[in-house]
Design a protein around this motif. Structure first.
Motif, PDB file in Angstrom:
ATOM      1  N   UNK A  69       0.240  -0.716 -30.158  1.00  0.00           N
ATOM      2  CA  UNK A  69      -0.019  -2.071 -30.657  1.00  0.00           C
ATOM      3  C   UNK A  69      -1.476  -2.497 -30.499  1.00  0.00           C
ATOM      4  N   UNK A  70      -2.080  -2.157 -29.361  1.00  0.00           N
ATOM      5  CA  UNK A  70      -3.490  -2.499 -29.152  1.00  0.00           C
ATOM      6  C   UNK A  70      -4.388  -1.689 -30.073  1.00  0.00           C
ATOM      7  N   UNK A  76      -8.358  -3.220 -36.554  1.00  0.00           N
ATOM      8  CA  UNK A  76      -8.581  -4.382 -37.420  1.00  0.00           C
ATOM      9  C   UNK A  76      -9.827  -5.145 -36.980  1.00  0.00           C
ATOM     10  N   UNK A  77     -10.033  -5.291 -35.674  1.00  0.00           N
ATOM     11  CA  UNK A  77     -11.231  -5.966 -35.157  1.00  0.00           C
ATOM     12  C   UNK A  77     -12.490  -5.204 -35.556  1.00  0.00           C
ATOM     13  N   UNK A  84     -18.117   0.605 -38.443  1.00  0.00           N
ATOM     14  CA  UNK A  84     -17.503   1.827 -37.922  1.00  0.00           C
ATOM     15  C   UNK A  84     -16.363   2.234 -38.871  1.00  0.00           C
ATOM     16  N   UNK A  85     -16.345   3.493 -39.325  1.00  0.00           N
ATOM     17  CA  UNK A  85     -15.305   3.910 -40.284  1.00  0.00           C
ATOM     18  C   UNK A  85     -13.957   4.137 -39.604  1.00  0.00           C
ATOM     19  N   UNK A  86     -13.173   3.079 -39.525  1.00  0.00           N
ATOM     20  CA  UNK A  86     -11.821   3.179 -38.964  1.00  0.00           C
ATOM     21  C   UNK A  86     -10.815   2.914 -40.077  1.00  0.00           C
ATOM     22  N   UNK A  87      -9.637   3.497 -40.006  1.00  0.00           N
ATOM     23  CA  UNK A  87      -8.639   3.286 -41.062  1.00  0.00           C
ATOM     24  C   UNK A  87      -8.188   1.825 -41.138  1.00  0.00           C
ATOM     25  N   UNK A  88      -7.945   1.359 -42.348  1.00  0.00           N
ATOM     26  CA  UNK A  88      -7.397   0.026 -42.540  1.00  0.00           C
ATOM     27  C   UNK A  88      -5.914   0.034 -42.155  1.00  0.00           C
ATOM     28  N   UNK A 163       3.423  -6.501 -40.637  1.00  0.00           N
ATOM     29  CA  UNK A 163       2.294  -7.355 -41.002  1.00  0.00           C
ATOM     30  C   UNK A 163       0.987  -6.691 -40.586  1.00  0.00           C
ATOM     31  N   UNK A 164      -0.096  -6.955 -41.327  1.00  0.00           N
ATOM     32  CA  UNK A 164      -1.405  -6.463 -40.893  1.00  0.00           C
ATOM     33  C   UNK A 164      -1.937  -7.320 -39.749  1.00  0.00           C
ATOM     34  N   UNK A 165      -2.605  -6.721 -38.784  1.00  0.00           N
ATOM     35  CA  UNK A 165      -3.167  -7.511 -37.688  1.00  0.00           C
ATOM     36  C   UNK A 165      -4.440  -8.219 -38.124  1.00  0.00           C
ATOM     37  N   UNK A 166      -4.777  -9.291 -37.438  1.00  0.00           N
ATOM     38  CA  UNK A 166      -6.023  -9.997 -37.698  1.00  0.00           C
ATOM     39  C   UNK A 166      -7.206  -9.291 -37.051  1.00  0.00           C
ATOM     40  N   UNK A 167      -8.396  -9.696 -37.444  1.00  0.00           N
ATOM     41  CA  UNK A 167      -9.600  -9.037 -36.949  1.00  0.00           C
ATOM     42  C   UNK A 167     -10.422  -9.863 -35.976  1.00  0.00           C
ATOM     43  N   UNK A 168      -9.815 -10.834 -35.335  1.00  0.00           N
ATOM     44  CA  UNK A 168     -10.539 -11.705 -34.409  1.00  0.00           C
ATOM     45  C   UNK A 168     -10.692 -11.009 -33.056  1.00  0.00           C
TER      46      UNK A 168
END
Length: 354
Positions: A69-70, A76-77, A84-88, A163-168
């Motif tokens: 989960x983290x 997303x953050x 940084x190229x991380x998967x969406x 659901x997609x996580x937020x990026x905050x």
């Protein structure tokens, strides 16, 4: 340490349900398990009436969280706040009565999976590019305003279902945090040295314990917590092995809140391939990698670069301890293990003498 489970098989019917729960228009065309760590990871080909897509599903092997989960929320953050190229991450499900939770679904990124040990065989041009890009991305990671205390990074957001996580960055926190870096570092080093006492390098453990304690006492702060990748290595990258271009940074489940110099020193040692210098025709390129990483880091964050520029032997020694603890996982040519072990031990003793 927790006992590492075996990845569990996920039926095609469940995979279809997972895909449709995130995007009802997508049809699962093909699914294949991927050998990445111990989690259940599947590469999925999906399509609608207009186009096809490649996705990955990463799920718990046994119902425990294993940081998934983290990891999803951290990606997303990073997508929201860095380059940084991380998967969406398309959808996260933290808990479900019938599905293999927790899990998350993400888009696939291009690039090639390269063996961990290949770092020692990259030519200087490719390794230099890899190191510079690593420096740039690590500097961006360290600049994300997410943590203030030291420990394992966790999340403090609402539970999600498809659901997609937020990026905050404010949704990230630290589990069982420590206010003082030496306090957390002692705990970290103690765990690693307990493992070291059961490794093939156990004869060095008593001396290491005394040296590490004295070096922690001598550390000079102040220390500021940043997000630290820490789990550096080609095994957690996708790249173009000919050029060294990084196309993806994956597997963020072991992110720690640490001083920037700690994370930087681990990256220098692990990407230098110095732990393989006991092999024929493999050189120790720590100085080269450090300068290239510093170049990329300084171009991104010149102020913070001053905090990572001075080498810290204690952090390098702990990176070496990680290699020694996991030495049995290295894929070495037959008949070379003793030479590689001897070189690592020699390098460590050189550090202990400094």
């Amino acid at each position: 340490m927790d006992e590492i489970p075996e990845a569990r098989e996920i039926p095609d019917a469940t995979l279809r349900e997972v895909v449709r729960s995130v995007e009802p228009e997508w049809e699962l065309r093909e699914a294949a398990p991927a050998e990445r760590g111990f989690c259940s990871v599947y590469r999925l080909s999906v399509a609608d009436d207009e186009e096809s897509r490649e996705l990955y599903l990463k799920a718990s092997p046994d119902g425990q969280t294993w940081g998934l989960p983290t990891e999803a929320r951290l990606q997303a953050v990073l997508r929201e706040n860095t380059s940084i190229p991380v998967p969406e991450v398309l959808g996260v499900t933290d808990d479900h009565d019938e599905r293999p939770t927790p899990y998350y679904l993400m888009r696939a990124l291009p690039g090639e999976e390269v063996a961990y040990e290949r770092v020692a065989r990259l030519d200087d041009d490719a390794l230099g590019r890899l190191a510079r890009e690593t420096g740039e991305y690590v500097a961006q990671l360290h600049a994300v305003p997410a943590v203030e205390r030291f420990g394992h990074v966790r999340h403090d957001g609402p539970e999600l279902t498809d659901e997609p996580p937020g990026g905050d960055p404010a949704t990230l926190t630290v589990g069982d945090p420590r206010d003082e870096w030496p306090t957390y570092l002692r705990e970290y080093a103690s765990r690693e040295l307990d493992r070291h006492a059961d490794s093939r390098f156990a004869d060095l453990t008593p001396e290491l314990e005394r040296w590490v304690e004295s070096r922690i006492d001598a550390l000079d702060g102040p220390f500021d917590a940043v997000l630290g990748r820490n789990d550096h290595g080609l095994h957690n990258l996708l790249l173009d092995p000919e050029t060294g271009d990084i196309t993806a940074m994956v597997d963020w489940g072991y992110t720690l809140a640490v001083p920037a110099a700690f994370d930087f020193e681990f990256a220098v040692y692990l990407y230098s391939g110095a732990f393989l210098a006991g092999l024929p025709e493999v050189s120790d390129r720590r100085n080269f990698v450090r300068e290239e990483m510093l170049s990329g880091y300084r171009a991104t964050d010149p102020d913070l670069a001053e905090a990572v520029a001075p080498p810290e032997p204690l952090y390098e020694a702990l990176a070496m301890v990680r290699i020694m603890n996991d030495f049995h996982h290295l894929d070495l040519p037959d008949g070379t293990e003793s030479a590689v072990m001897d070189r690592i031990e020699t390098d460590l003793r050189d550090l202990l003498d400094c």
